[in-house]
Design a protein around this motif. Structure first.
Motif, PDB file in Angstrom:
ATOM      1  N   VAL A  22       7.456   2.504  -8.527  1.00  0.00           N
ATOM      2  CA  VAL A  22       7.528   1.755  -9.783  1.00  0.00           C
ATOM      3  C   VAL A  22       7.250   2.747 -10.906  1.00  0.00           C
ATOM      4  CG1 VAL A  22       6.575  -0.116 -11.166  1.00  0.00           C
ATOM      5  CG2 VAL A  22       6.732  -0.370  -8.669  1.00  0.00           C
ATOM      6  N   ARG A  23       8.208   2.898 -11.809  1.00  0.00           N
ATOM      7  CA  ARG A  23       8.059   3.792 -12.962  1.00  0.00           C
ATOM      8  C   ARG A  23       7.861   2.935 -14.204  1.00  0.00           C
ATOM      9  NH1 ARG A  23      13.059   7.436 -10.903  1.00  0.00           N
ATOM     10  NH2 ARG A  23      11.842   8.676  -9.403  1.00  0.00           N
ATOM     11  N   VAL A  24       6.686   3.057 -14.803  1.00  0.00           N
ATOM     12  CA  VAL A  24       6.339   2.269 -15.985  1.00  0.00           C
ATOM     13  C   VAL A  24       6.511   3.141 -17.226  1.00  0.00           C
ATOM     14  CG1 VAL A  24       4.550   0.890 -17.107  1.00  0.00           C
ATOM     15  CG2 VAL A  24       4.636   1.011 -14.600  1.00  0.00           C
ATOM     16  N   ALA A  25       7.268   2.643 -18.182  1.00  0.00           N
ATOM     17  CA  ALA A  25       7.456   3.369 -19.446  1.00  0.00           C
ATOM     18  C   ALA A  25       6.244   3.112 -20.333  1.00  0.00           C
ATOM     19  CB  ALA A  25       8.723   2.897 -20.142  1.00  0.00           C
ATOM     20  N   PRO A  26       5.607   4.172 -20.828  1.00  0.00           N
ATOM     21  CA  PRO A  26       4.468   3.962 -21.729  1.00  0.00           C
ATOM     22  C   PRO A  26       4.951   3.424 -23.060  1.00  0.00           C
ATOM     23  CG  PRO A  26       4.988   6.288 -21.579  1.00  0.00           C
ATOM     24  CD  PRO A  26       5.897   5.583 -20.614  1.00  0.00           C
ATOM     25  N   ASP A  27       4.032   2.792 -23.773  1.00  0.00           N
ATOM     26  CA  ASP A  27       4.365   2.321 -25.111  1.00  0.00           C
ATOM     27  C   ASP A  27       4.753   3.516 -25.966  1.00  0.00           C
ATOM     28  OD1 ASP A  27       3.780  -0.300 -24.469  1.00  0.00           O
ATOM     29  OD2 ASP A  27       1.698  -0.136 -25.095  1.00  0.00           O
ATOM     30  N   GLY A  28       5.641   3.297 -26.886  1.00  0.00           N
ATOM     31  CA  GLY A  28       6.076   4.382 -27.751  1.00  0.00           C
ATOM     32  C   GLY A  28       6.422   3.854 -29.128  1.00  0.00           C
ATOM     33  N   GLY A  67       0.790  -1.223   0.000  1.00  0.00           N
ATOM     34  CA  GLY A  67       0.000   0.000   0.000  1.00  0.00           C
ATOM     35  C   GLY A  67       0.820   1.270   0.000  1.00  0.00           C
ATOM     36  N   ASP A  68       2.114   1.192   0.344  1.00  0.00           N
ATOM     37  CA  ASP A  68       2.982   2.368   0.336  1.00  0.00           C
ATOM     38  C   ASP A  68       3.685   2.582  -1.000  1.00  0.00           C
ATOM     39  OD1 ASP A  68       2.376   2.967   2.990  1.00  0.00           O
ATOM     40  OD2 ASP A  68       3.985   1.678   3.745  1.00  0.00           O
ATOM     41  N   THR A  69       3.589   1.615  -1.903  1.00  0.00           N
ATOM     42  CA  THR A  69       4.240   1.727  -3.205  1.00  0.00           C
ATOM     43  C   THR A  69       3.528   2.799  -4.040  1.00  0.00           C
ATOM     44  OG1 THR A  69       4.821  -0.631  -3.154  1.00  0.00           O
ATOM     45  CG2 THR A  69       4.898   0.477  -5.304  1.00  0.00           C
ATOM     46  N   THR A  70       4.329   3.681  -4.665  1.00  0.00           N
ATOM     47  CA  THR A  70       3.758   4.658  -5.589  1.00  0.00           C
ATOM     48  C   THR A  70       4.093   4.230  -7.015  1.00  0.00           C
ATOM     49  OG1 THR A  70       5.706   6.098  -5.489  1.00  0.00           O
ATOM     50  CG2 THR A  70       3.922   6.566  -3.938  1.00  0.00           C
ATOM     51  N   TYR A  71       3.248   4.658  -7.939  1.00  0.00           N
ATOM     52  CA  TYR A  71       3.400   4.265  -9.336  1.00  0.00           C
ATOM     53  C   TYR A  71       3.410   5.507 -10.215  1.00  0.00           C
ATOM     54  CZ  TYR A  71       2.048  -0.271  -7.491  1.00  0.00           C
ATOM     55  OH  TYR A  71       1.990  -1.424  -6.751  1.00  0.00           O
ATOM     56  N   GLU A  72       4.254   5.476 -11.234  1.00  0.00           N
ATOM     57  CA  GLU A  72       4.310   6.522 -12.234  1.00  0.00           C
ATOM     58  C   GLU A  72       4.161   5.854 -13.597  1.00  0.00           C
ATOM     59  OE1 GLU A  72       8.060   8.478 -11.723  1.00  0.00           O
ATOM     60  OE2 GLU A  72       7.638   9.001  -9.638  1.00  0.00           O
ATOM     61  N   TYR A  73       3.328   6.425 -14.442  1.00  0.00           N
ATOM     62  CA  TYR A  73       3.173   5.926 -15.802  1.00  0.00           C
ATOM     63  C   TYR A  73       3.533   7.064 -16.730  1.00  0.00           C
ATOM     64  CZ  TYR A  73       1.248   3.730 -19.963  1.00  0.00           C
ATOM     65  OH  TYR A  73       1.108   3.189 -21.207  1.00  0.00           O
ATOM     66  N   GLY A  74       4.679   6.955 -17.398  1.00  0.00           N
ATOM     67  CA  GLY A  74       5.171   8.064 -18.205  1.00  0.00           C
ATOM     68  C   GLY A  74       5.430   9.248 -17.304  1.00  0.00           C
ATOM     69  N   ALA A  75       4.896  10.416 -17.652  1.00  0.00           N
ATOM     70  CA  ALA A  75       5.110  11.629 -16.867  1.00  0.00           C
ATOM     71  C   ALA A  75       4.027  11.839 -15.814  1.00  0.00           C
ATOM     72  CB  ALA A  75       5.160  12.838 -17.792  1.00  0.00           C
ATOM     73  N   GLY A  76       3.064  10.904 -15.708  1.00  0.00           N
ATOM     74  CA  GLY A  76       1.955  11.094 -14.772  1.00  0.00           C
ATOM     75  C   GLY A  76       1.884  10.012 -13.723  1.00  0.00           C
ATOM     76  N   ASP A  77       0.838  10.097 -12.929  1.00  0.00           N
ATOM     77  CA  ASP A  77       0.600   9.088 -11.902  1.00  0.00           C
ATOM     78  C   ASP A  77       0.161   7.792 -12.560  1.00  0.00           C
ATOM     79  OD1 ASP A  77       1.195  10.893  -9.887  1.00  0.00           O
ATOM     80  OD2 ASP A  77      -0.900  11.484  -9.605  1.00  0.00           O
ATOM     81  N   GLY A  78       0.424   6.699 -11.894  1.00  0.00           N
ATOM     82  CA  GLY A  78       0.028   5.397 -12.402  1.00  0.00           C
ATOM     83  C   GLY A  78      -0.551   4.549 -11.300  1.00  0.00           C
ATOM     84  N   SER A  79      -0.692   3.261 -11.588  1.00  0.00           N
ATOM     85  CA  SER A  79      -1.199   2.307 -10.607  1.00  0.00           C
ATOM     86  C   SER A  79      -0.636   0.938 -10.937  1.00  0.00           C
ATOM     87  CB  SER A  79      -2.731   2.265 -10.634  1.00  0.00           C
ATOM     88  OG  SER A  79      -3.179   1.656 -11.832  1.00  0.00           O
ATOM     89  N   LEU A  80      -0.889  -0.023 -10.058  1.00  0.00           N
ATOM     90  CA  LEU A  80      -0.433  -1.384 -10.307  1.00  0.00           C
ATOM     91  C   LEU A  80      -1.028  -1.913 -11.612  1.00  0.00           C
ATOM     92  CD1 LEU A  80       1.138  -3.908  -9.478  1.00  0.00           C
ATOM     93  CD2 LEU A  80      -0.805  -4.556  -8.035  1.00  0.00           C
ATOM     94  N   ALA A  81      -2.198  -1.426 -12.001  1.00  0.00           N
ATOM     95  CA  ALA A  81      -2.820  -1.868 -13.258  1.00  0.00           C
ATOM     96  C   ALA A  81      -1.966  -1.522 -14.474  1.00  0.00           C
ATOM     97  CB  ALA A  81      -4.210  -1.247 -13.396  1.00  0.00           C
ATOM     98  N   ASP A  82      -1.091  -0.525 -14.365  1.00  0.00           N
ATOM     99  CA  ASP A  82      -0.199  -0.156 -15.470  1.00  0.00           C
ATOM    100  C   ASP A  82       0.977  -1.116 -15.610  1.00  0.00           C
ATOM    101  OD1 ASP A  82      -1.625   2.215 -16.210  1.00  0.00           O
ATOM    102  OD2 ASP A  82      -0.762   3.197 -14.444  1.00  0.00           O
ATOM    103  N   VAL A  83       1.223  -1.924 -14.588  1.00  0.00           N
ATOM    104  CA  VAL A  83       2.324  -2.896 -14.605  1.00  0.00           C
ATOM    105  C   VAL A  83       1.779  -4.182 -15.224  1.00  0.00           C
ATOM    106  CG1 VAL A  83       4.024  -4.149 -13.232  1.00  0.00           C
ATOM    107  CG2 VAL A  83       3.297  -1.857 -12.523  1.00  0.00           C
TER     108      VAL A  83
END
Length: 179
Positions: free
Chosen positions: A138-144, A99-115
């Motif tokens: 966890v920083r998730v790189a968006p598709d590009g 519950g303390d893990t933060t997520y980033e998806y690209g330049a914005g906020d993310g969630s575990l669903a992005d992993v």
């Protein structure tokens, strides 16, 4: 960090460089990408500093980031409590999230669903043993995609990628363009 005395934090490197800074509200403190308090810093922490050069040539420290272990690579075996990351050399990391893990998806906020399986991530965390981390961020790189635009309509852009294949990209009013 060599010592902490109130709001004064003394830094030193292995080659003898030293500096003492006063931590004010203007100094951003982070650990694994998350904001922390001065009381979360400890003697012995390895930190990176960010600073701004002033007009008079002096520097003002505006950030201290506690360095934590990291894993970079491709995701597999995603569950509600974690996932695996395979890095370039083939090493497999076991990542635990909570519950303390933060997520980033690209330049914005993310969630575990992005992993998702196959996604590319950088995980900053605390060691949980050999090749195991409890994720702080966890920083998730968006598709590009990259290529040369070969045609476009009001809702699509077709590009030719480096390997010669064509890719159709669907766009709408919410699409952001950067040149």
């Amino acid at each position: 960090i060599a010592s902490i005395d109130g709001t004064s934090v003394s830094l030193q490197t292995d080659d003898g460089w030293t500096r003492t800074i006063v931590v004010t509200d203007a100094v951003a403190l982070t650990k694994g990408g998350q904001t922390i308090a001065l009381s979360d810093l400890a003697v012995g922490d390895e930190v990176r500093i960010s600073q701004t050069r002033n007009d008079d040539g002096t520097y003002t420290v505006d950030g201290l980031a506690v360095v934590v272990p990291s894993a970079h690579g491709t995701v597999s075996d995603v569950t509600a409590s974690g996932f695996k990351v395979t890095d370039r050399d083939g090493s497999v990391w076991t990542i635990t999230v909570n519950g303390d893990t933060t997520y980033e998806y690209g330049a914005g906020d993310g969630s575990l669903a992005d992993v998702t399986n196959g996604s590319s991530v950088v995980v900053l965390g605390e060691s949980a043993g050999d090749n195991a981390l409890t994720a702080l961020t966890v920083r998730v790189a968006p598709d590009g995609a990259r290529g040369t635009v070969t045609s476009k309509t009001a809702d699509t852009i077709v590009i030719t990628q480096r390997d010669g294949t064509s890719l159709t990209i669907h766009v709408d009013a919410d699409t952001t363009y950067r040149v």
